[in-house]
Each structure stands twice: as structure tokens, then as C-alpha cells.
Design a protein around this motif. Structure first.
Motif, PDB file in Angstrom:
ATOM      1  N   ARG A 148      -9.701   2.771  -7.568  1.00  0.00           N
ATOM      2  CA  ARG A 148      -9.582   2.408  -6.161  1.00  0.00           C
ATOM      3  C   ARG A 148     -10.948   2.254  -5.494  1.00  0.00           C
ATOM      4  NH1 ARG A 148      -5.789   6.254  -2.944  1.00  0.00           N
ATOM      5  NH2 ARG A 148      -6.949   7.896  -3.992  1.00  0.00           N
ATOM      6  N   ARG A 159      -5.935   1.716 -12.123  1.00  0.00           N
ATOM      7  CA  ARG A 159      -5.870   2.904 -11.274  1.00  0.00           C
ATOM      8  C   ARG A 159      -7.103   3.062 -10.397  1.00  0.00           C
ATOM      9  NH1 ARG A 159      -4.307   8.378 -13.917  1.00  0.00           N
ATOM     10  NH2 ARG A 159      -3.724   8.775 -11.758  1.00  0.00           N
ATOM     11  N   ASP A 190      -7.070   1.860  -1.360  1.00  0.00           N
ATOM     12  CA  ASP A 190      -5.905   1.460  -2.139  1.00  0.00           C
ATOM     13  C   ASP A 190      -5.801  -0.051  -2.278  1.00  0.00           C
ATOM     14  OD1 ASP A 190      -3.732   2.427  -3.643  1.00  0.00           O
ATOM     15  OD2 ASP A 190      -2.332   1.919  -2.050  1.00  0.00           O
ATOM     16  N   ARG A 207      -7.155  -1.054  -5.538  1.00  0.00           N
ATOM     17  CA  ARG A 207      -6.229  -0.743  -6.627  1.00  0.00           C
ATOM     18  C   ARG A 207      -5.166  -1.827  -6.754  1.00  0.00           C
ATOM     19  NH1 ARG A 207      -1.340   0.916  -7.014  1.00  0.00           N
ATOM     20  NH2 ARG A 207      -1.202   1.217  -4.766  1.00  0.00           N
ATOM     21  N   PRO A 230       0.836  -1.210   0.000  1.00  0.00           N
ATOM     22  CA  PRO A 230       0.000   0.000   0.000  1.00  0.00           C
ATOM     23  C   PRO A 230       0.867   1.255   0.000  1.00  0.00           C
ATOM     24  CG  PRO A 230      -0.701  -1.541   1.712  1.00  0.00           C
ATOM     25  CD  PRO A 230       0.606  -2.038   1.194  1.00  0.00           C
ATOM     26  N   ARG A 231       0.525   2.210  -0.833  1.00  0.00           N
ATOM     27  CA  ARG A 231       1.353   3.407  -0.928  1.00  0.00           C
ATOM     28  C   ARG A 231       1.254   4.293   0.306  1.00  0.00           C
ATOM     29  NH1 ARG A 231      -1.727   6.535  -5.879  1.00  0.00           N
ATOM     30  NH2 ARG A 231      -3.755   6.811  -4.906  1.00  0.00           N
ATOM     31  N   ASP A 232       0.216   4.086   1.141  1.00  0.00           N
ATOM     32  CA  ASP A 232       0.070   4.870   2.365  1.00  0.00           C
ATOM     33  C   ASP A 232       0.716   4.201   3.573  1.00  0.00           C
ATOM     34  OD1 ASP A 232      -1.301   6.907   1.098  1.00  0.00           O
ATOM     35  OD2 ASP A 232      -3.277   6.074   1.532  1.00  0.00           O
ATOM     36  N   SER A 276     -11.727   5.458  -2.131  1.00  0.00           N
ATOM     37  CA  SER A 276     -10.385   5.843  -1.699  1.00  0.00           C
ATOM     38  C   SER A 276      -9.607   4.645  -1.171  1.00  0.00           C
ATOM     39  CB  SER A 276     -10.477   6.919  -0.605  1.00  0.00           C
ATOM     40  OG  SER A 276     -11.207   6.425   0.510  1.00  0.00           O
TER      41      SER A 276
END
Length: 208
Positions: A102, A100, A107, A110, A5-7, A105
Motif C-alpha cells: 500500500r 498487498r 489503500d 493497493r 476502498p476497504r475503509d 498506508s
């Protein structure tokens, strides 16, 4: 193949703690072209995984490769990414929209979409009927890719992918059960890693 996860809130070498995707951003802001190396260092320091090489390509690269292959069919069991259950042949633009998406919101959707598409792409590439299209797809790719892989490695990598097929790749996701959402002092919504759940996956996949 492990999707992160990018977060995810981790230690960024030289920049304290932040979202894992900021490693690339901070490095590129300081020196163009240094992002991949910074991302590799961040993965190594937090996950203990040695990353041998990187491949970075842009959205136009995905579109051009999919179109060069004449589209990529995906089969969905449930509605997701704006698509109904069943088989859909994605062209470049629709493939980009799918990976892209999601679903709000989240992720995790995605990442799941990305892995669904990669498996479908490998399945298309493994189909002998698509082999005449592979040289054109490769030419499309090299115009949009940045990598530290040596040129002579690409043919060997392609052969390995074709031999293994989509079922020969161990694809995992750092799932929502492996993280804990929290709000930073600055008000950012991020994900704290639960290493007690992540580390067993790392050991299974990378023996590290």
C-alpha cells in the motif's frame, strides 16, 4: 471490475455504519461461512448493484496459482510496489507482496496494484504458450477457493476470460477524488463516499 476502498464508510446491514470490509468480518464472527453473503448484501444496499456470485480465496491460493503458471510478468511504467520501471516476472510470493503493498498506508495504491496484477494475470492466461499450464493452475485454485458458482460455470467463465483478454475488462477504482476522509467519533480514519461522483461510474458499468 470495480475496486472499493476497504475503509469506505457505509451502512452495514444489521450493524449500523462502519468500514465496508467489516461486513464480512462481523458476519464471520457470528457464523462461519456467512461473510460472503453479508458482503454481497452490503454492496447491494449501498451501491445498488446486484452481485450474482462471489469467489473468495486465500493468500496461499494466489501464491499457488501464480507458481503453477510459472510466474506472471508485469510491466511497470514507473516505480511502484518496491519495483523499478520495466518488466518483472513475479513468482507467487512476490505477486502476493505486490498486490498487498500500500506504499505506506494508502489503500488506493493497493487497489491499483491489484488491478495491474489482474490484467497481467489475464494476459498470461491468454497467451497460448501458457495454456498447457492452465489445468494445473485450476487444480491449485480449487484447493483454496470458496464460491457459490456452479462447477459447470467455471469452464464457460474461463473461455469468456480468454476470449476477452485483459483489454476486454472494464476495470475501475473508486478513487480518492470520489471520497472524503474524516475521523469518526471513536477516532478511526475512514472514507466517506461522494455518491455524486460514484453513481455515474456505477451507471456506466452496471446501468444501475
Amino acid at each position: 471490475m470495480l475496486s472499493i476502498p476497504r475503509d469506505l464508510w457505509v451502512s452495514i446491514p444489521g450493524n449500523g455504519e462502519n468500514r465496508i470490509n467489516t461486513a464480512h468480518f462481523f458476519a464471520e464472527a457470528e457464523k462461519t461461512g456467512s461473510g460472503p453473503a453479508a458482503a454481497v448484501r452490503t454492496v447491494h444496499e449501498n451501491f445498488g448493484v446486484d452481485v450474482d456470485a462471489y469467489v473468495r480465496f486465500n493468500f496461499e491460493g494466489l501464491i499457488s496459482v501464480v507458481d503453477a503458471l510459472g510466474g506472471v510478468p508485469i510491466e511497470l511504467e514507473t516505480s511502484t510496489g518496491g519495483l523499478s520501471p520495466g518488466i518483472h516476472v513475479l513468482d507467487g510470493e512476490s505477486a502476493l507482496a505486490f498486490v498487498r503493498d500500500r506504499e505506506g498506508s494508502d489503500d488506493f495504491f493497493r487497489m491499483a496494484h491489484g488491478q495491474i496484477f489482474i490484467e497481467a494475470l489475464l494476459r498470461k492466461m491468454s497467451d497460448p504458450r501458457a495454456w498447457p499450464l492452465l489445468p494445473g493452475a485450476f487444480i491449485s485454485l480449487i484447493h483454496h477457493v470458496d464460491t457459490d458458482l456452479a462447477p459447470w460455470v467455471w469452464p464457460r467463465l474461463l473461455v469468456a476470460v480468454l476470449r476477452s483478454g485483459p483489454g476486454g475488462i472494464d476495470a475501475r477504482i473508486i478513487s480518492r477524488e470520489m471520497v472524503q476522509g474524516f475521523t469518526t467519533a471513536e477516532g478511526a480514519q475512514v472514507l466517506a463516499p461522494d455518491w455524486s461522483r460514484i453513481n455515474p461510474i456505477l451507471f456506466e458499468m452496471f446501468a444501475q
